[in-house]
Design a protein around this motif. Structure first.
Motif, mmCIF file in Angstrom:
data_model
loop_
_atom_site.group_PDB
_atom_site.id
_atom_site.type_symbol
_atom_site.label_atom_id
_atom_site.label_comp_id
_atom_site.label_asym_id
_atom_site.label_seq_id
_atom_site.Cartn_x
_atom_site.Cartn_y
_atom_site.Cartn_z
ATOM 1 N N GLU A 196 0.828 -1.209 0.000
ATOM 2 C CA GLU A 196 0.000 0.000 0.000
ATOM 3 C C GLU A 196 0.866 1.265 0.000
ATOM 4 O OE1 GLU A 196 -3.724 0.683 0.649
ATOM 5 O OE2 GLU A 196 -3.636 -1.043 -0.685
ATOM 6 N N ARG A 197 1.959 1.224 0.742
ATOM 7 C CA ARG A 197 2.859 2.385 0.790
ATOM 8 C C ARG A 197 3.562 2.592 -0.552
ATOM 9 N NH1 ARG A 197 5.726 3.093 6.684
ATOM 10 N NH2 ARG A 197 3.801 3.209 7.895
ATOM 11 N N LYS A 198 4.038 1.504 -1.144
ATOM 12 C CA LYS A 198 4.668 1.599 -2.468
ATOM 13 C C LYS A 198 3.680 2.123 -3.490
ATOM 14 C CE LYS A 198 8.021 -2.181 -2.028
ATOM 15 N NZ LYS A 198 8.355 -3.549 -2.505
ATOM 16 N N THR A 234 -0.391 -8.125 -6.089
ATOM 17 C CA THR A 234 0.167 -6.875 -5.581
ATOM 18 C C THR A 234 1.511 -6.570 -6.234
ATOM 19 O OG1 THR A 234 1.050 -8.126 -3.696
ATOM 20 C CG2 THR A 234 -1.034 -6.962 -3.374
ATOM 21 N N MET A 235 2.366 -7.574 -6.336
ATOM 22 C CA MET A 235 3.670 -7.370 -6.955
ATOM 23 C C MET A 235 3.515 -7.011 -8.426
ATOM 24 S SD MET A 235 6.923 -10.000 -7.101
ATOM 25 C CE MET A 235 6.910 -10.144 -5.309
ATOM 26 N N VAL A 256 3.873 -3.250 -12.978
ATOM 27 C CA VAL A 256 3.218 -2.614 -14.131
ATOM 28 C C VAL A 256 3.414 -1.104 -14.077
ATOM 29 C CG1 VAL A 256 0.960 -2.003 -15.094
ATOM 30 C CG2 VAL A 256 1.494 -4.389 -14.632
ATOM 31 N N ILE A 257 3.139 -0.505 -12.919
ATOM 32 C CA ILE A 257 3.260 0.946 -12.795
ATOM 33 C C ILE A 257 4.708 1.380 -12.994
ATOM 34 C CG2 ILE A 257 2.926 2.943 -11.289
ATOM 35 C CD1 ILE A 257 0.609 1.418 -9.974
ATOM 36 N N ASN A 258 5.632 0.646 -12.405
ATOM 37 C CA ASN A 258 7.054 0.974 -12.588
ATOM 38 C C ASN A 258 7.430 0.948 -14.060
ATOM 39 O OD1 ASN A 258 8.340 1.624 -10.110
ATOM 40 N ND2 ASN A 258 8.205 -0.510 -9.454
ATOM 41 N N HIS A 259 6.927 -0.039 -14.794
ATOM 42 C CA HIS A 259 7.252 -0.133 -16.223
ATOM 43 C C HIS A 259 6.680 1.051 -17.006
ATOM 44 C CE1 HIS A 259 8.067 -1.713 -20.162
ATOM 45 N NE2 HIS A 259 6.783 -1.653 -20.465
#
Length: 260
Positions: free
Chosen positions: A39-41, A238-239, A244-247
């Motif tokens: 959740e924090r990430k 979750t991972m 996905v967002i990082n990419h």
């Protein structure tokens, strides 16, 4: 589980921590801690997504992010986490139904082109023109000739998209056969999710190897230098969402100093 640190205890002793601990019948400290960290990430990444969108609006950027993957791979869930904090006036989620009689007579790509972004807009495709690369031929929804025409045209189609100034990110959510079966069972047993199960989903396990064969052909022919695929391992939701967002953030060269 290893001994909890004071930092771990502080995380669990929070609203998110209590929510995670109480989300199942049995307390699972390790799982709850993973969820709090997730959740924090996610919150930090969502701030960056707002920054990306703000930059796109200011620069009149047009962005397409398309999601493909097995049934129940988590495409919709990933899209929801990406879009839940950004400005809804400058983004759209597109999940087209099967083509109507008029659309069947059109150029295959036409109904997708009609959904393309205007200046300052992000469009998320929950399945895309790549239906014709995998889902349609596996289930007999297109002819062999239609499939081959698509495969011959798709790289040129995407080259035209990119040359027109639209940014294109292609994501494939990958899960195992065992995980898909588990998720289908969860859907069938949950009255709030049962509507998600379609006749195509019902045959997905039976046709697993056929999907695999067409998927491999799709990657071999459409994973190009200018328009590559990003495969996201999605057995752990979750991972997968974080990855996905990082990419997306790495794929689009937005100004990281843009104020939000």
């Amino acid at each position: 589980m290893e001994k909890l640190t004071q930092k771990d205890v502080n995380k669990l002793n929070s609203a998110r921590g209590f929510k995670a601990l109480l989300s199942s019948e049995q307390y699972n400290l390790e799982k709850a801690l993973r969820y709090v960290n997730y959740e924090r990430k996610l919150k930090k990444l969502q701030v960056e997504l707002i920054r990306l969108q703000t930059w796109a609006i200011e620069q009149d950027e047009r962005i397409i992010i398309l999601f493909e993957g097995r049934d129940a791979a988590g495409k919709g869930g990933a899209i929801r986490r990406i879009t839940e904090r950004i400005n809804p006036r400058h983004m759209r989620i597109v999940a087209l139904p099967k083509p109507n009689e008029d659309e069947k007579t059109q150029w295959y790509f036409q109904r997708y082109v009609e959904q393309f972004p205007k200046a300052g807009e992000m469009v998320f495709f929950d399945r895309s023109w790549y239906n014709r690369a995998v889902v349609e031929p596996v289930n007999g929804f297109c002819t062999q000739e239609e499939y081959e025409v698509f495969m011959n045209q798709v790289n040129d189609f995407e080259r035209m998209i990119l040359e027109s100034g639209i940014r294109l990110v292609k994501i494939y959510m990958s899960i195992t056969k065992k995980e898909q079966a588990k998720r289908f069972m969860d859907i069938k047993n949950n009255p709030l999710k049962q509507w998600k199960m379609t006749p195509v989903d019902e045959r997905a396990q039976e046709l697993w190897d056929d999907y695999t064969s067409y998927k491999r052909t799709m990657f071999s022919k459409t994973n190009t230098l200018i328009s590559p695929w990003k495969v996201i391992r999605a057995n752990r939701k979750t991972m997968a969402r974080v990855n996905v967002i990082n990419h997306i953030l790495k794929s689009i060269p937005y100004d990281k100093n843009t104020p939000v």
